[in-house]
Write an enzyme that holds these catalytic residues in place. Structure first.
Site, PDB file in Angstrom:
ATOM      1  N   SER A 161      -2.787  -7.702   3.079  1.00  0.00           N
ATOM      2  CA  SER A 161      -3.050  -7.582   4.517  1.00  0.00           C
ATOM      3  C   SER A 161      -3.369  -8.946   5.108  1.00  0.00           C
ATOM      4  O   SER A 161      -2.910  -9.280   6.201  1.00  0.00           O
ATOM      5  CB  SER A 161      -4.221  -6.628   4.756  1.00  0.00           C
ATOM      6  OG  SER A 161      -3.933  -5.357   4.237  1.00  0.00           O
ATOM      7  N   LYS A 212     -17.558  -7.628   5.136  1.00  0.00           N
ATOM      8  CA  LYS A 212     -16.213  -8.161   5.383  1.00  0.00           C
ATOM      9  C   LYS A 212     -15.913  -8.223   6.869  1.00  0.00           C
ATOM     10  O   LYS A 212     -16.410  -7.401   7.638  1.00  0.00           O
ATOM     11  CB  LYS A 212     -15.164  -7.268   4.704  1.00  0.00           C
ATOM     12  CG  LYS A 212     -14.989  -7.553   3.229  1.00  0.00           C
ATOM     13  CD  LYS A 212     -13.672  -6.956   2.763  1.00  0.00           C
ATOM     14  CE  LYS A 212     -13.393  -7.231   1.305  1.00  0.00           C
ATOM     15  NZ  LYS A 212     -12.120  -6.643   0.884  1.00  0.00           N
ATOM     16  N   ARG A 239      -2.180  -6.512  -8.487  1.00  0.00           N
ATOM     17  CA  ARG A 239      -1.117  -7.489  -8.261  1.00  0.00           C
ATOM     18  C   ARG A 239      -1.274  -8.637  -9.251  1.00  0.00           C
ATOM     19  O   ARG A 239      -0.604  -8.701 -10.250  1.00  0.00           O
ATOM     20  CB  ARG A 239      -1.165  -8.021  -6.818  1.00  0.00           C
ATOM     21  CG  ARG A 239      -0.679  -7.026  -5.791  1.00  0.00           C
ATOM     22  CD  ARG A 239      -1.185  -7.362  -4.415  1.00  0.00           C
ATOM     23  NE  ARG A 239      -2.637  -7.262  -4.360  1.00  0.00           N
ATOM     24  CZ  ARG A 239      -3.364  -7.436  -3.283  1.00  0.00           C
ATOM     25  NH1 ARG A 239      -2.790  -7.789  -2.167  1.00  0.00           N
ATOM     26  NH2 ARG A 239      -4.670  -7.282  -3.314  1.00  0.00           N
ATOM     27  N   HIS A 271       0.840  -1.216   0.000  1.00  0.00           N
ATOM     28  CA  HIS A 271       0.000   0.000   0.000  1.00  0.00           C
ATOM     29  C   HIS A 271       0.871   1.261   0.000  1.00  0.00           C
ATOM     30  O   HIS A 271       0.603   2.211  -0.726  1.00  0.00           O
ATOM     31  CB  HIS A 271      -0.881   0.051   1.264  1.00  0.00           C
ATOM     32  CG  HIS A 271      -1.942  -0.999   1.368  1.00  0.00           C
ATOM     33  ND1 HIS A 271      -2.051  -1.831   2.451  1.00  0.00           N
ATOM     34  CD2 HIS A 271      -2.967  -1.338   0.545  1.00  0.00           C
ATOM     35  CE1 HIS A 271      -3.101  -2.631   2.297  1.00  0.00           C
ATOM     36  NE2 HIS A 271      -3.683  -2.363   1.145  1.00  0.00           N
TER      37      HIS A 271
HETATM   38  P1  ADP Z   1      -9.840  -3.770  -0.590  1.00  0.00           P
HETATM   39  O1  ADP Z   1     -10.571  -4.610   0.416  1.00  0.00           O
HETATM   40  O2  ADP Z   1     -10.596  -2.532  -0.986  1.00  0.00           O
HETATM   41  O3  ADP Z   1      -9.309  -4.527  -1.774  1.00  0.00           O
HETATM   42  P2  ADP Z   1      -7.077  -3.620   0.341  1.00  0.00           P
HETATM   43  O4  ADP Z   1      -6.555  -2.884   1.525  1.00  0.00           O
HETATM   44  O5  ADP Z   1      -6.913  -5.092   0.313  1.00  0.00           O
HETATM   45  O6  ADP Z   1      -8.591  -3.180   0.223  1.00  0.00           O
HETATM   46  O7  ADP Z   1      -6.401  -3.043  -0.982  1.00  0.00           O
HETATM   47  C1  ADP Z   1      -6.577  -1.688  -1.351  1.00  0.00           C
HETATM   48  C2  ADP Z   1      -5.972  -1.488  -2.726  1.00  0.00           C
HETATM   49  O8  ADP Z   1      -4.553  -1.649  -2.647  1.00  0.00           O
HETATM   50  C3  ADP Z   1      -6.451  -2.500  -3.764  1.00  0.00           C
HETATM   51  O9  ADP Z   1      -6.546  -1.853  -5.021  1.00  0.00           O
HETATM   52  C4  ADP Z   1      -5.349  -3.529  -3.791  1.00  0.00           C
HETATM   53  O10 ADP Z   1      -5.263  -4.190  -5.039  1.00  0.00           O
HETATM   54  C5  ADP Z   1      -4.131  -2.635  -3.560  1.00  0.00           C
HETATM   55  N1  ADP Z   1      -3.029  -3.389  -2.980  1.00  0.00           N
HETATM   56  C6  ADP Z   1      -3.033  -4.149  -1.879  1.00  0.00           C
HETATM   57  N2  ADP Z   1      -1.828  -4.719  -1.664  1.00  0.00           N
HETATM   58  C7  ADP Z   1      -1.027  -4.286  -2.670  1.00  0.00           C
HETATM   59  C8  ADP Z   1       0.354  -4.532  -3.033  1.00  0.00           C
HETATM   60  N3  ADP Z   1       1.113  -5.351  -2.343  1.00  0.00           N
HETATM   61  N4  ADP Z   1       0.826  -3.920  -4.140  1.00  0.00           N
HETATM   62  C9  ADP Z   1       0.036  -3.107  -4.868  1.00  0.00           C
HETATM   63  N5  ADP Z   1      -1.267  -2.842  -4.601  1.00  0.00           N
HETATM   64  C10 ADP Z   1      -1.790  -3.431  -3.510  1.00  0.00           C
END
Ligand code: ADP
Length: 158
Positions: A132, A41, A94, A17
């Site tokens: 996460s 969720k 990803r 992130h």
């Molecule tokens: P959500 O539940 O909305 O997907 P996340 O916190 O899992 O929330 O992810 C938020 C955004 O960040 C999403 O677009 C996800 O693809 C992106 N993201 C999460 N981890 C990574 C990473 N390691 N590299 C690039 N983008 C990421």
């Protein structure tokens, strides 16, 4: 001034992130990291804790609040964007499975408000395996995740 929203669960914020936030700053004048709450969720951390972890991470990184603001919201992200004069939503990509999910999210957002563009940044290979949920699972099973999350997050995991 070009403002973009980076919405997500951030449960917790990871180095993946953080990489997206930093790279977005070369494209936009200001980013609002928006901790969104999806009632369907199950999260490990509550919204307030997630906001605090992000704020502490930004302080550690020396990123000012004028550049990156942190907020939370439980409604439609596009509505939040409009109210805050943001023109784009940033998301990270990803693996192929991310694409499928983001494709339908983009289609739904376009249906609600076609004036808000979604901008997708590809994960760097160094951080592309970080999510996460994998952080939480590794940490719960005794794996050292200190290279995968910001320092501020470590104390909350303990
Ligand atoms: P959500 O539940 O909305 O997907 P996340 O916190 O899992 O929330 O992810 C938020 C955004 O960040 C999403 O677009 C996800 O693809 C992106 N993201 C999460 N981890 C990574 C990473 N390691 N590299 C690039 N983008 C990421």
């Amino acid at each position: 001034m070009k403002v973009a929203i980076y919405p997500g669960s951030f449960d917790p914020i990871t180095n993946g992130h953080l990489d997206i936030i930093k790279r977005s700053l070369s494209l936009f004048d200001k980013i609002i990291v928006l901790v969104s709450f999806n009632p369907n969720k199950k999260y490990k951390f509550d919204v307030e804790t997630k906001v605090n972890m992000i704020k502490e991470t930004l302080i550690e990184e020396g990123i000012s609040e004028d550049k990156v603001k942190v907020d939370s919201f439980s409604g439609l992200t596009v509505e939040y964007a409009k109210k805050n004069n943001a023109t784009c939503l940033i998301r990270g990509l990803r693996v192929v499975s991310d694409f499928e999910y983001e494709w339908s999210l983009n289609a739904a957002n376009n249906y609600i408000d076609p004036s808000i563009e979604m901008v997708f940044l590809m994960a760097r290979k160094e951080t592309s395996f970080i999510s996460s949920s994998s952080i939480n699972e590794m940490h719960d099973n005794g794996v050292d995740v200190s290279n995968l999350v910001p320092k501020a997050v470590l104390k909350y995991l303990k």
